[in-house]
Structures are given as C-alpha cells and as structure tokens.
Design a protein around this motif. Structure first.
Motif, PDB file in Angstrom:
ATOM      1  N   GLU A   1      -1.835  -3.487  -6.474  1.00 37.70           N
ATOM      2  CA  GLU A   1      -3.183  -3.402  -7.055  1.00 37.70           C
ATOM      3  C   GLU A   1      -4.217  -3.965  -6.078  1.00 37.70           C
ATOM      4  N   ARG A   2      -3.918  -5.136  -5.520  1.00 39.59           N
ATOM      5  CA  ARG A   2      -4.870  -5.800  -4.621  1.00 39.59           C
ATOM      6  C   ARG A   2      -5.059  -5.013  -3.322  1.00 39.59           C
TER       7      ARG A   2
ATOM      8  N   GLY B   1      -4.654  -1.863  -2.908  1.00 36.82           N
ATOM      9  CA  GLY B   1      -5.430  -0.669  -3.251  1.00 36.82           C
ATOM     10  C   GLY B   1      -6.922  -0.984  -3.311  1.00 36.82           C
ATOM     11  N   ARG B   2      -7.245  -2.157  -3.898  1.00 34.71           N
ATOM     12  CA  ARG B   2      -8.648  -2.561  -4.023  1.00 34.71           C
ATOM     13  C   ARG B   2      -9.233  -2.850  -2.632  1.00 34.71           C
ATOM     14  N   GLU B   3      -8.458  -3.549  -1.810  1.00 37.32           N
ATOM     15  CA  GLU B   3      -8.940  -3.870  -0.463  1.00 37.32           C
ATOM     16  C   GLU B   3      -9.089  -2.608   0.391  1.00 37.32           C
ATOM     17  N   PHE B   4      -8.195  -1.671   0.170  1.00 35.92           N
ATOM     18  CA  PHE B   4      -8.308  -0.401   0.893  1.00 35.92           C
ATOM     19  C   PHE B   4      -9.614   0.298   0.518  1.00 35.92           C
ATOM     20  N   ALA B   5      -9.916   0.288  -0.792  1.00 33.09           N
ATOM     21  CA  ALA B   5     -11.154   0.932  -1.260  1.00 33.09           C
ATOM     22  C   ALA B   5     -12.373   0.275  -0.612  1.00 33.09           C
ATOM     23  N   GLN B   6     -12.329  -1.054  -0.491  1.00 36.87           N
ATOM     24  CA  GLN B   6     -13.458  -1.755   0.140  1.00 36.87           C
ATOM     25  C   GLN B   6     -13.567  -1.404   1.626  1.00 36.87           C
ATOM     26  N   ALA B   7     -12.429  -1.353   2.299  1.00 39.07           N
ATOM     27  CA  ALA B   7     -12.436  -1.141   3.742  1.00 39.07           C
ATOM     28  C   ALA B   7     -12.729   0.320   4.111  1.00 39.07           C
ATOM     29  N   PHE B   8     -12.206   1.252   3.319  1.00 35.18           N
ATOM     30  CA  PHE B   8     -12.310   2.672   3.690  1.00 35.18           C
ATOM     31  C   PHE B   8     -13.312   3.440   2.833  1.00 35.18           C
TER      32      PHE B   8
ATOM     33  N   LEU C   1      -2.102   6.331   1.368  1.00 37.74           N
ATOM     34  CA  LEU C   1      -1.010   5.509   0.833  1.00 37.74           C
ATOM     35  C   LEU C   1      -0.100   4.980   1.934  1.00 37.74           C
ATOM     36  N   HIS C   2       0.014   5.723   3.026  1.00 35.09           N
ATOM     37  CA  HIS C   2       0.871   5.234   4.117  1.00 35.09           C
ATOM     38  C   HIS C   2       0.283   3.973   4.746  1.00 35.09           C
ATOM     39  N   VAL C   3      -1.032   3.938   4.882  1.00 34.83           N
ATOM     40  CA  VAL C   3      -1.680   2.750   5.441  1.00 34.83           C
ATOM     41  C   VAL C   3      -1.445   1.564   4.498  1.00 34.83           C
ATOM     42  N   GLN C   4      -1.604   1.819   3.201  1.00 30.57           N
ATOM     43  CA  GLN C   4      -1.369   0.757   2.227  1.00 30.57           C
ATOM     44  C   GLN C   4       0.107   0.367   2.174  1.00 30.57           C
ATOM     45  N   ALA C   5       0.978   1.369   2.346  1.00 30.74           N
ATOM     46  CA  ALA C   5       2.419   1.124   2.218  1.00 30.74           C
ATOM     47  C   ALA C   5       2.906   0.101   3.242  1.00 30.74           C
ATOM     48  N   PHE C   6       2.426   0.229   4.497  1.00 27.28           N
ATOM     49  CA  PHE C   6       2.862  -0.739   5.515  1.00 27.28           C
ATOM     50  C   PHE C   6       2.375  -2.147   5.160  1.00 27.28           C
ATOM     51  N   ARG C   7       1.128  -2.254   4.675  1.00 27.45           N
ATOM     52  CA  ARG C   7       0.592  -3.571   4.277  1.00 27.45           C
ATOM     53  C   ARG C   7       1.430  -4.177   3.151  1.00 27.45           C
ATOM     54  N   ILE C   8       1.679  -3.352   2.129  1.00 25.84           N
ATOM     55  CA  ILE C   8       2.419  -3.826   0.953  1.00 25.84           C
ATOM     56  C   ILE C   8       3.839  -4.211   1.350  1.00 25.84           C
ATOM     57  N   ALA C   9       4.494  -3.338   2.102  1.00 32.76           N
ATOM     58  CA  ALA C   9       5.885  -3.557   2.489  1.00 32.76           C
ATOM     59  C   ALA C   9       6.029  -4.858   3.271  1.00 32.76           C
ATOM     60  N   GLU C  10       5.126  -5.058   4.248  1.00 39.81           N
ATOM     61  CA  GLU C  10       5.260  -6.225   5.122  1.00 39.81           C
ATOM     62  C   GLU C  10       4.859  -7.503   4.405  1.00 39.81           C
TER      63      GLU C  10
ATOM     64  N   ARG D   1      12.322 -10.208  -9.718  1.00 46.53           N
ATOM     65  CA  ARG D   1      11.062 -10.964  -9.703  1.00 46.53           C
ATOM     66  C   ARG D   1      10.096 -10.396  -8.668  1.00 46.53           C
ATOM     67  N   ARG D   2      10.649  -9.992  -7.527  1.00 43.25           N
ATOM     68  CA  ARG D   2       9.803  -9.501  -6.438  1.00 43.25           C
ATOM     69  C   ARG D   2       9.141  -8.172  -6.834  1.00 43.25           C
ATOM     70  N   GLN D   3       9.860  -7.353  -7.580  1.00 47.00           N
ATOM     71  CA  GLN D   3       9.241  -6.109  -8.078  1.00 47.00           C
ATOM     72  C   GLN D   3       8.068  -6.446  -9.002  1.00 47.00           C
ATOM     73  N   HIS D   4       8.216  -7.477  -9.797  1.00 45.91           N
ATOM     74  CA  HIS D   4       7.105  -7.905 -10.664  1.00 45.91           C
ATOM     75  C   HIS D   4       5.926  -8.391  -9.822  1.00 45.91           C
ATOM     76  N   ASP D   5       6.235  -9.205  -8.799  1.00 49.23           N
ATOM     77  CA  ASP D   5       5.181  -9.691  -7.904  1.00 49.23           C
ATOM     78  C   ASP D   5       4.464  -8.529  -7.230  1.00 49.23           C
ATOM     79  N   ALA D   6       5.224  -7.466  -6.990  1.00 46.75           N
ATOM     80  CA  ALA D   6       4.668  -6.319  -6.258  1.00 46.75           C
ATOM     81  C   ALA D   6       3.512  -5.676  -7.016  1.00 46.75           C
ATOM     82  N   ILE D   7       3.514  -5.771  -8.338  1.00 52.73           N
ATOM     83  CA  ILE D   7       2.438  -5.145  -9.131  1.00 52.73           C
ATOM     84  C   ILE D   7       1.086  -5.673  -8.670  1.00 52.73           C
TER      85      ILE D   7
END
Lengths: 405, 199
Positions: free
Chosen positions: A232-233, A235-242, A144-153, A222-228
């Motif tokens: 999700e995406r 997480g999916r890309e992480f699954a593909q990569a890792f 989740l930390h790897v995903q967190a930096f991607r999502i945050a940025e 609105r940005r919290q809504h966009d964050a959904i």
C-alpha cells in the motif's frame, strides 16, 4: 517517456530501468517478447547486466535464486507450463527470503494444450509464499515492476507481477515508460539482509526440523501480513513520485452508491469500466473493485471497498474444479461479518483465451443487479456443446456404490 | 472511437499493419491500441488484427466486433470467412485486389451497410511487387485507407513506416503506400465528378 509500445517491450524497458544485475529466462509464449527485448537491450549495451540463457524454467528460477543469494538484483519471467516446471524452485525462493522479481504472462494450463490467456497458472501458486500483483493494463504492468523490486527488497520476499498473456503482452498501447533516472530516485540500490560470500561464509537454507519448522512458517505468515502495509505504502509513494495512481492494493471504480459491485483482476477490468459507465448511464448502480494485490490479500481494504454493496460478483479467469472461484474463497472471508446482508456469486470467464466481450459482461451484470445469478456460473458456456458431449459419453454412474455384490 | 479490423494470412504483415496504424495515430496525439487475434502463427493461415483509435484513453480489451473499417489483405479469404462481420453502417471495406469491388461475389447482406463509395479495392500486392519486389501489401493498404478516412493522415502513416523500417525498405514501402493513396484519391475524385456531372 510517453510511448506507443507493445506491453512486453514496456515491461522490458521498466525492468531495465530497475537495473537488474542478472536476468535469466527460458522463452515460452506469451512471455517471449519480454525476455527477447531484455536480451536485445543487453546485447546493444543499453542494459549492463548478466543475461543468462538457461535450459529450462527450473534452471531459470534456480539461477535467479543463486544470483539473489549472492546479493544480485535478479529477474526472470515465465508463463503457464513454464511456471509449473519451476515450482520446486519457486517455493525455495520465498522460503529463502530472496527478493526475486518475476513476470508471469498469464496463460492457461494443459491438458488440453492451450497457449491462450487465463490466470490458472499463477492461481496454482497462490500459497507459494510469493507476493502476487496483477496488472490491469500495460501502464500498470510497467509500473508494477518498479514497485515490485522496492517491495521485494524491503520485505526480503519474491514478487510475481502477473499480466494477462497476449491481451496485454502483445497489445500496443500508450504507456508512460518509467525512465532510469526516475527509477533511480525511487528504487535504492539492493542491500541484501544476508548474502553468500566466500570471504565470509554462511549457510542459507539449512535443514529445519520439526522443532522449528512451524515457527519458520508462522514467521512467513506474519511477513505476508506485514506486506499489506508495504504494498500500500509503496503504491502511494509511486503515485507521488511518478504522478499516476498505479499499483497499490486495489482500485475502486464508481463504487459510490453501488449495490452491485464486481471484483476482478487483470485486463478484464478495463472492459468492465466501459460496461459500468454504460450501465450507470442507464441508471443502474454498479461499481468495480480491481484487486491489484492478490497476495498478500488485502482483506480489510476489500471489506471497506465492498462495505456499501449488497451483491458482490467475483469475476475470475481461473477456478478450482469441483468447487468454484479461487479469489471467491478469500472474498467470502472478507464478507463473512456481513453474510446475512450480502450475496456472493462467482462468474468464471475467459478461460483458455475465450474473449470476454462487453456484451456478455453487460448481460451478466444486468442479471446480477436483478439478483438472478447462480452462486457459480461460467460466462458464455456453450450449453448445447456440453449437452451433446454428455449425451455421447453418458453421465458417469458410480460403480463402487450400490453395485451388485 | 474508430475501430479497424485487418484480415490476412500469416506472413503478410497483418499484425504489423495494425501496429503501424497505432503508431501513426499516436504521432497525431491520439490514443491507439493494436493487438492481434492470437493463435498458433503459421505462414499462410488466416490472421486477424485490430486497431482502435480514439481521442480518449482506451480501456477495453475485447476484440473489435463492430469495426468502422475492414481491410482485407488477401481476397482468397472472402470465400472462407465472413470478413465483413459486424461492419458498422457507413463503414469502409477495403480489399487488396486489382479487380473492382463489384466483381466479388459477396453475400449482399454482409456489405449492405457499406455505402457504394466506401467499397474499395486497391492492387496492393501489385504495388508492393513494383516498389518492394515482395508481395507485402500491408503498408500499401494503409496508404489507401488514409485516402478515404481522416482517422490518421498519410504523413503520419509514412512516419510510422519510416520509424519501423529505417532505410530503403521503409522508403519503398512509403512510395507504395503513397501510390495506393493516390489511386484511391483519384477514384474518389472521379466518382464525385461523375456524381456532379449527373446532378
């Protein structure tokens, strides 16, 4: 690399693989091992970053804000009272749109003082504007930390990764620790949308008056809504990569055909899976929805996951005194369209480090299947101790109403 | 799944012992989980740690309530708490002591489920003093455990010790663990010889 490793060290390794520019923290149990390990990695030269020892959690979050504002990838970690002590700065980080990543090693809040695990600390920050992702196990905590930096940025919003203190942080388990090369391919270098630069001065965080404050807040909503979609995406890309399904919005477990479904966050979901397997073997149709993303709250995905359930049980490691569950309120809204066909019960469990045993979960789930759960229950509550206390101190009598005047 | 609970006192390496078992099991390609029973850690206070070893991924995060083996690093705990609580039938009870197991005045009910040949003592502190010069019985007791169960091998435990404590400290712990392994293995050989002789 597959390693047998303490949860805290796995998280530190994952954070290091994300190449933060600045790590700043103040130690507090049960977060300490994470930042100790990061400071060790910096000292031995394995992690090239600025490690800032600060004098308080308020300073930790403030340093993270300053670092992030000048365009540095910034990380901090805390727990419990430490999180409360930095709250003013926590709101500033999200208000300023700074993509800081912070681990919270979930721990109870005093008084009475208690160093053990529950999730009251991060639940108190439900509305602070950060994203909150909950780890079910140490593999997910690292990932989740790897995903967190991607999502945050990507969103220019800070992300909290919440992991159960002690239960996960201090557990040695098998973890496939994300390697720097893998992370480099997944997480591009941080390109801030705006940054403080003396050569090109701008102001961030200037005062906003009544004429525009509502609009600023609406945009945050609105940005919290966009964050959904982003969570999700990614997480999916992480699954593909890792090659592993780790993160994302939520996970379902054996919900097919399940009339009774538990909704839970964090490490208890592992124990719940074992209990659900046993109950399925007994012919009882029960399932589990593990909420990974609590903020943003994936209302539509939750409603989908619970579409077949007629009894929903919300298991929470925190609660709102005098009311009940915290997650429960969000679930209630997700289930509102089906309110005539579905019952919702909340079970508060594991407060202040009380062990959540499979035996207690099994018994509670059996009662849920039979429709015997009250709207709000406290798992393994010692009724005798409560009765003894009440008889000793007496039941409070209202003194302002009906008193002689 | 094989579950171990370790009882000792703060400063005896109770948590490290469970970690070492998990590292050893990982080396043998098993899934393993080690964690302490958390408290305000103080030297001398009772401490409990747990280890689970399995061929399948371990998902549960509850404490070990029904262990297959209990290791007691400090026999003074025997009168303070029921260290053998929940021990499974056929399980193992291993106490750090130079005295025979039968000389401990235990509530018979607590060890009823433990077969006589699984009631074990090993002078781990004495061995630690001899090899390390410090009263640290944790790694020594793991050596003893590997003599009675095949859940992890002595070689894997020794490797885990060497990884965790590089250099002379690791080597001395390994020597002490091997000595404890030998003592228990000899006891077992003697017992089975007597049993065969009686038959």
């Amino acid at each position: 690399m597959l390693r047998e490793i303490e949860g805290s060290k796995a998280v530190a390794a994952a954070v290091a693989a994300c190449r933060p520019d600045v790590v700043c923290a103040y130690p507090i149990s049960p977060q300490t091992h994470i930042v100790e390990e990061l400071s060790r990695l910096v000292k031995i030269g394995q992690l090239d970053c600025e490690y800032v020892n600060v004098e308080s959690e308020f300073a930790a979050q403030s340093v993270a804000i300053g670092a992030s504002a000048v365009g540095a990838r910034a990380y901090t970690a805390t727990a419990s009272q430490g999180l409360l002590y930095m709250v003013e700065a926590v709101y500033n980080a999200s208000g300023l749109g700074l993509p800081i990543v912070m681990t919270v090693a979930n721990r109870a809040i005093g008084a009475p003082i208690n160093i053990w695990n529950d999730q009251t600390d991060t639940m108190s920050q439900r509305d602070c504007g950060w994203l909150q992702l909950f780890a079910a196990d140490n593999q997910e905590a690292a990932d989740l930390h790897v995903q967190a930096f991607r999502i945050a940025e990507e969103l220019s919003l800070p992300v909290m990764v919440c992991m159960d203190g002690f239960v996960l942080t201090h557990a040695v388990e098998r973890v496939d620790v994300p390697e720097a090369e893998q992370v480099d391919a997944f997480l591009p270098p941080f390109t801030p949308v705006q940054r403080l630069d003396p050569d090109d001065p701008v102001t961030i965080g200037a005062m906003v008056g009544p004429e525009a404050f509502t609009e600023v807040r609406y945009l945050a909503h609105r940005r919290q809504h966009d964050a959904i979609e982003v969570v999700e995406r990614v997480g999916r890309e992480f699954a593909q990569a890792f090659g592993r399904d780790s993160g994302g919005l939520l996970h379902t477990y054996r919900t097919e055909g399940a009339q009774t479904v538990v909704v839970a966050l964090g490490s208890v979901t592992g124990t719940l899976k074992d209990v659900i397997d046993d109950m399925r073997d007994e012919g009882q149709e029960v399932g589990l929805v593990t909420v990974t993303s609590f903020r943003p709250f994936p209302e539509a995905a939750i409603a989908d996951a619970l579409a077949g359930a007629s009894r929903v049980l919300c298991l929470e490691r925190a609660f709102s005194p005098g009311r009940g569950g915290v997650v429960e309120d969000d679930l209630r809204r997700a289930l509102w369209d089906r309110r005539d066909d579905v019952s919702l019960s909340t079970v508060v469990a594991g407060l202040g480090g009380r062990d959540i045993t499979s035996a207690s979960l099994h018994e509670m789930l059996q009662r849920a299947v039979r429709g015997e759960l009250a709207p709000l229950e406290f798992l393994d509550l010692d009724h005798a101790a409560v009765a003894a206390h009440l008889s000793a101190v007496g039941t409070p009598v209202p003194v302002t109403q009906g008193a002689d005047s | 799944m094989f579950q171990i609970r370790i009882h000792g006192r703060g400063g005896q390496g109770v948590v490290t012992a469970a970690d070492l078992l998990a590292y050893a099991a990982f080396k043998e390609d098993r899934h393993a989980q080690a964690f302490p029973s958390f408290g305000s850690e103080r030297t001398g206070a009772p401490v409990v740690s747990y280890c689970r070893i399995s061929t399948r991924p371990i998902r549960t995060h509850e404490p070990v309530l029904a262990p297959d083996a209990v290791i007691v690093q400090d026999p003074t705990l025997l009168t303070a708490i029921n260290v053998f609580s929940g021990l499974r039938p056929g399980g193992y009870a291993l106490i750090n002591s130079a005295r025979p197991f039968s000389t401990f005045e235990l509530d018979p009910a607590t060890v009823k489920a433990v077969p006589l040949e699984h009631r074990l003592t090993v002078p781990a502190t004495d061995l630690a003093m001899e090899h390390l010069g410090r009263p640290l019985p944790n790694a020594v007791l793991l050596g003893a455990l590997t003599a009675v169960t095949d859940v992890v091998s002595l070689a894997a435990v020794c490797e885990a010790i060497a990884d965790r404590f590089p250099g002379a400290l690791g080597e001395r712990n390994i020597a002490a663990a091997c000595a404890a392994h030998e003592i228990i293995a000899d006891k077992i050989a003697l017992t089975s010889k007597e049993a065969n002789g009686a038959a």
